[in-house]
Design a protein around this motif. Structure first.
Motif, PDB file in Angstrom:
ATOM      1  N   SER A 199      16.040  26.373  -6.104  1.00 21.28           N
ATOM      2  CA  SER A 199      14.596  26.412  -5.919  1.00 21.28           C
ATOM      3  C   SER A 199      13.931  26.368  -7.290  1.00 21.28           C
ATOM      4  O   SER A 199      14.207  27.215  -8.132  1.00 21.28           O
ATOM      5  CB  SER A 199      14.202  27.690  -5.175  1.00 21.28           C
ATOM      6  N   PHE A 200      13.101  25.363  -7.517  1.00 17.10           N
ATOM      7  CA  PHE A 200      12.368  25.275  -8.771  1.00 17.10           C
ATOM      8  C   PHE A 200      11.252  24.255  -8.623  1.00 17.10           C
ATOM      9  O   PHE A 200      11.304  23.385  -7.769  1.00 17.10           O
ATOM     10  CB  PHE A 200      13.289  24.894  -9.940  1.00 17.10           C
ATOM     11  N   PRO A 201      10.211  24.351  -9.444  1.00 14.57           N
ATOM     12  CA  PRO A 201       9.089  23.414  -9.338  1.00 14.57           C
ATOM     13  C   PRO A 201       9.327  22.178 -10.194  1.00 14.57           C
ATOM     14  O   PRO A 201       9.880  22.258 -11.290  1.00 14.57           O
ATOM     15  CB  PRO A 201       7.920  24.229  -9.891  1.00 14.57           C
ATOM     16  N   TYR A 202       8.915  21.028  -9.695  1.00 18.69           N
ATOM     17  CA  TYR A 202       8.902  19.832 -10.535  1.00 18.69           C
ATOM     18  C   TYR A 202       7.668  19.899 -11.430  1.00 18.69           C
ATOM     19  O   TYR A 202       6.580  20.240 -10.981  1.00 18.69           O
ATOM     20  CB  TYR A 202       8.841  18.569  -9.682  1.00 18.69           C
ATOM     21  N   GLY A 203       7.841  19.592 -12.701  1.00 18.95           N
ATOM     22  CA  GLY A 203       6.709  19.615 -13.605  1.00 18.95           C
ATOM     23  C   GLY A 203       7.100  20.106 -14.980  1.00 18.95           C
ATOM     24  O   GLY A 203       8.253  19.974 -15.404  1.00 18.95           O
ATOM     25  N   MET A 204       6.133  20.704 -15.695  1.00 19.39           N
ATOM     26  CA  MET A 204       6.394  21.132 -17.067  1.00 19.39           C
ATOM     27  C   MET A 204       5.436  22.243 -17.471  1.00 19.39           C
ATOM     28  O   MET A 204       4.354  22.407 -16.912  1.00 19.39           O
ATOM     29  CB  MET A 204       6.258  19.953 -18.027  1.00 19.39           C
ATOM     30  N   GLY A 205       5.872  23.015 -18.460  1.00 21.32           N
ATOM     31  CA  GLY A 205       5.032  24.033 -19.074  1.00 21.32           C
ATOM     32  C   GLY A 205       4.523  23.516 -20.409  1.00 21.32           C
ATOM     33  O   GLY A 205       5.299  23.043 -21.238  1.00 21.32           O
ATOM     34  N   MET A 206       3.215  23.578 -20.590  1.00 21.29           N
ATOM     35  CA  MET A 206       2.586  23.080 -21.812  1.00 21.29           C
ATOM     36  C   MET A 206       2.148  24.238 -22.688  1.00 21.29           C
ATOM     37  O   MET A 206       1.608  25.234 -22.205  1.00 21.29           O
ATOM     38  CB  MET A 206       1.346  22.238 -21.477  1.00 21.29           C
ATOM     39  N   ARG A 207       2.379  24.099 -23.991  1.00 19.71           N
ATOM     40  CA  ARG A 207       1.869  25.065 -24.966  1.00 19.71           C
ATOM     41  C   ARG A 207       0.715  24.402 -25.707  1.00 19.71           C
ATOM     42  O   ARG A 207       0.865  23.314 -26.272  1.00 19.71           O
ATOM     43  CB  ARG A 207       2.963  25.476 -25.945  1.00 19.71           C
ATOM     44  N   PHE A 208      -0.460  25.039 -25.697  1.00 16.68           N
ATOM     45  CA  PHE A 208      -1.629  24.460 -26.353  1.00 16.68           C
ATOM     46  C   PHE A 208      -1.433  24.394 -27.865  1.00 16.68           C
ATOM     47  O   PHE A 208      -0.844  25.288 -28.465  1.00 16.68           O
ATOM     48  CB  PHE A 208      -2.886  25.275 -26.051  1.00 16.68           C
ATOM     49  N   LEU A 209      -1.978  23.356 -28.468  1.00 14.19           N
ATOM     50  CA  LEU A 209      -2.032  23.208 -29.926  1.00 14.19           C
ATOM     51  C   LEU A 209      -3.500  23.094 -30.337  1.00 14.19           C
ATOM     52  O   LEU A 209      -4.180  22.151 -29.931  1.00 14.19           O
ATOM     53  CB  LEU A 209      -1.264  21.966 -30.390  1.00 14.19           C
ATOM     54  N   GLY A 210      -3.975  24.062 -31.108  1.00 12.33           N
ATOM     55  CA  GLY A 210      -5.345  23.977 -31.621  1.00 12.33           C
ATOM     56  C   GLY A 210      -6.415  24.311 -30.609  1.00 12.33           C
ATOM     57  O   GLY A 210      -7.574  23.931 -30.801  1.00 12.33           O
ATOM     58  N   MET A 211      -6.075  25.018 -29.541  1.00  5.95           N
ATOM     59  CA  MET A 211      -7.088  25.430 -28.567  1.00  5.95           C
ATOM     60  C   MET A 211      -7.811  26.658 -29.109  1.00  5.95           C
ATOM     61  O   MET A 211      -7.235  27.738 -29.208  1.00  5.95           O
ATOM     62  CB  MET A 211      -6.427  25.742 -27.223  1.00  5.95           C
ATOM     63  N   GLY A 212      -9.079  26.501 -29.473  1.00  7.82           N
ATOM     64  CA  GLY A 212      -9.836  27.602 -30.055  1.00  7.82           C
ATOM     65  C   GLY A 212     -10.277  28.612 -29.006  1.00  7.82           C
ATOM     66  O   GLY A 212     -10.358  28.303 -27.816  1.00  7.82           O
ATOM     67  N   PRO A 213     -10.578  29.844 -29.427  1.00  9.11           N
ATOM     68  CA  PRO A 213     -11.007  30.892 -28.479  1.00  9.11           C
ATOM     69  C   PRO A 213     -12.209  30.517 -27.624  1.00  9.11           C
ATOM     70  O   PRO A 213     -12.212  30.800 -26.426  1.00  9.11           O
ATOM     71  CB  PRO A 213     -11.315  32.085 -29.395  1.00  9.11           C
ATOM     72  N   PRO A 214     -13.271  29.862 -28.167  1.00  9.71           N
ATOM     73  CA  PRO A 214     -14.420  29.535 -27.305  1.00  9.71           C
ATOM     74  C   PRO A 214     -14.037  28.600 -26.161  1.00  9.71           C
ATOM     75  O   PRO A 214     -14.453  28.802 -25.016  1.00  9.71           O
ATOM     76  CB  PRO A 214     -15.411  28.873 -28.274  1.00  9.71           C
ATOM     77  N   ARG A 215     -13.243  27.572 -26.471  1.00 13.94           N
ATOM     78  CA  ARG A 215     -12.857  26.620 -25.433  1.00 13.94           C
ATOM     79  C   ARG A 215     -11.947  27.283 -24.398  1.00 13.94           C
ATOM     80  O   ARG A 215     -12.085  27.052 -23.199  1.00 13.94           O
ATOM     81  CB  ARG A 215     -12.154  25.417 -26.062  1.00 13.94           C
TER      82      ARG A 215
END
Length: 372
Positions: A342-358
């Motif tokens: 049992s597992f989901p198809y897809g991916m985990g993304m790590r943000f690069l340069g995502m600032g606190p306001p956004r």
């Protein structure tokens, strides 16, 4: 008497069955694009106008993929939904639009939809999915630190018996095998040629867990595999599960700090991604299912490779905004036969340069999961 020679015809049982794809929705430009893509691969596309006919047609047609128009999912409020029992192991993709309500994607996530394509459908996207589904090739093994881990959950059968721990582990990309007994799990693992990276043992009380551990050590296949006893079950608090997860990740040798469960919230919206290194970015669609301060989980049958730097376009149906940012793929589960896992198809993304306001803006848009 002689008969003229002609081409040999294979016996009826040996005639290859063409790849079939089911479209459930109105006859539209998207349906025509799907037909062209399937035909170019030598397949056959079939059309249904109602979810009610999906169950019987699945057994007859045996498609490789089911595509469902999002409006039909809305209309299923008063009738049967698109449950996993109705589609078996066939992947289901939702065909959405930029302004498709977030509640529709939340309902699709709850009903085990595994991908999202944006209308008008792009033939290249359809072809990529059909090739992945029909190639029969198991994806090449990735670099170890990015590889999904196989976790055996022994002592209680089914995801509900584990009080949400299984769902959290799936969201982190792990492959799970549930079994009520260690012996049964060992037999299934030996048939599939799998060796788990970790065994989680749960029993009705400490003595039951200890008995399971002793049984575990007697299995040659599981010799040397680390094991952890856990006290979880229906009603276990989320805070207790969140405290347990770092210990599990430490035993698995994975650093998933950017997808911390204790700070993750449901977040369903269409997402497009493309490789950052490409001058002419070729966009691929999917949909997000969860957001954390450091990353995003994207459901798709054709994720990018682990370690790939990608551009992200997050389509916000609530405000009809389009947020662009960058990220790197932390883990991935491309399409492959699950073989009881049992597992989901897809991916985990790590943000690069995502600032606190956004990021704060994103979090403000996250609403509790709504049911249609």
């Amino acid at each position: 008497m002689m008969t003229a020679s002609g081409p040999d015809r294979p016996p009826p049982g040996l005639v290859p069955t063409p790849m079939r794809v089911l479209w459930v929705g109105p006859a539209s430009e998207s349906w025509l694009a799907l037909s062209r893509a399937v035909r170019s691969l030598g397949g056959e596309s079939l059309h249904l106008t109602s979810l009610d006919a999906l169950g019987p047609e699945m057994a007859r047609v045996r498609p490789a993929l089911v595509l469902v128009h999002w409006r039909l999912l809305v209309d299923s409020r008063s009738g049967p939904g698109m449950q996993r029992a109705r589609t078996g192991d066939v992947p289901v993709a939702l065909v959405a639009e930029v302004d498709t309500p977030a509640e529709v994607l939340e309902a699709a996530e709850a009903e085990a939809v595994e991908d999202c394509l944006l209308a008008p459908l792009r033939v290249s996207e359809l072809r990529a999915r059909l090739v992945a589904l029909t190639s029969g090739r198991v994806p090449a093994r990735f670099v170890e630190r990015f590889s999904p881990r196989v976790v055996l959950l022994a002592g209680a059968s089914g995801a509900r018996a584990w009080g949400g721990l299984g769902a959290l582990l799936e969201a982190c990309g792990h492959h799970l095998l549930y079994s009520a007994s260690v012996e049964g799990a060992a037999a299934r693992l030996s048939r599939g040629g799998l060796v788990p990276h970790l065994v989680l043992v749960s029993g009705e009380g400490p003595l039951a867990a200890l008995r399971l551990l002793s049984t575990l050590r007697a299995q040659p296949l599981l010799e040397g595999v680390p094991a952890l006893t856990v006290a979880v079950g229906p009603g276990t608090r989320t805070s207790a599960l969140a405290a347990l997860l770092p210990r599990i990740h430490a035993l698995l040798g994975r650093d998933l700090g950017s997808l911390r469960v204790d700070e993750r919230v449901p977040f369903c919206c269409p997402v497009e991604f493309g490789e950052s290194a490409s001058r002419d970015t070729e966009w691929t669609s999917g949909f997000s299912s969860a957001l954390s301060p450091g990353g995003l989980i994207i459901r798709t049958l054709v994720p990018a490779r682990p370690g790939t730097a990608v551009r992200l376009r997050i389509l916000l149906p609530t405000t009809r905004e389009q947020l662009e940012t960058h990220g790197v793929v932390a883990w991935t589960n491309p399409f492959a036969p699950r073989a009881g896992l049992s597992f989901p198809y897809g991916m985990g993304m790590r943000f690069l340069g995502m600032g606190p306001p956004r990021l704060m803006h994103l979090r403000q848009l996250c609403q509790p999961v709504a049911s249609l």
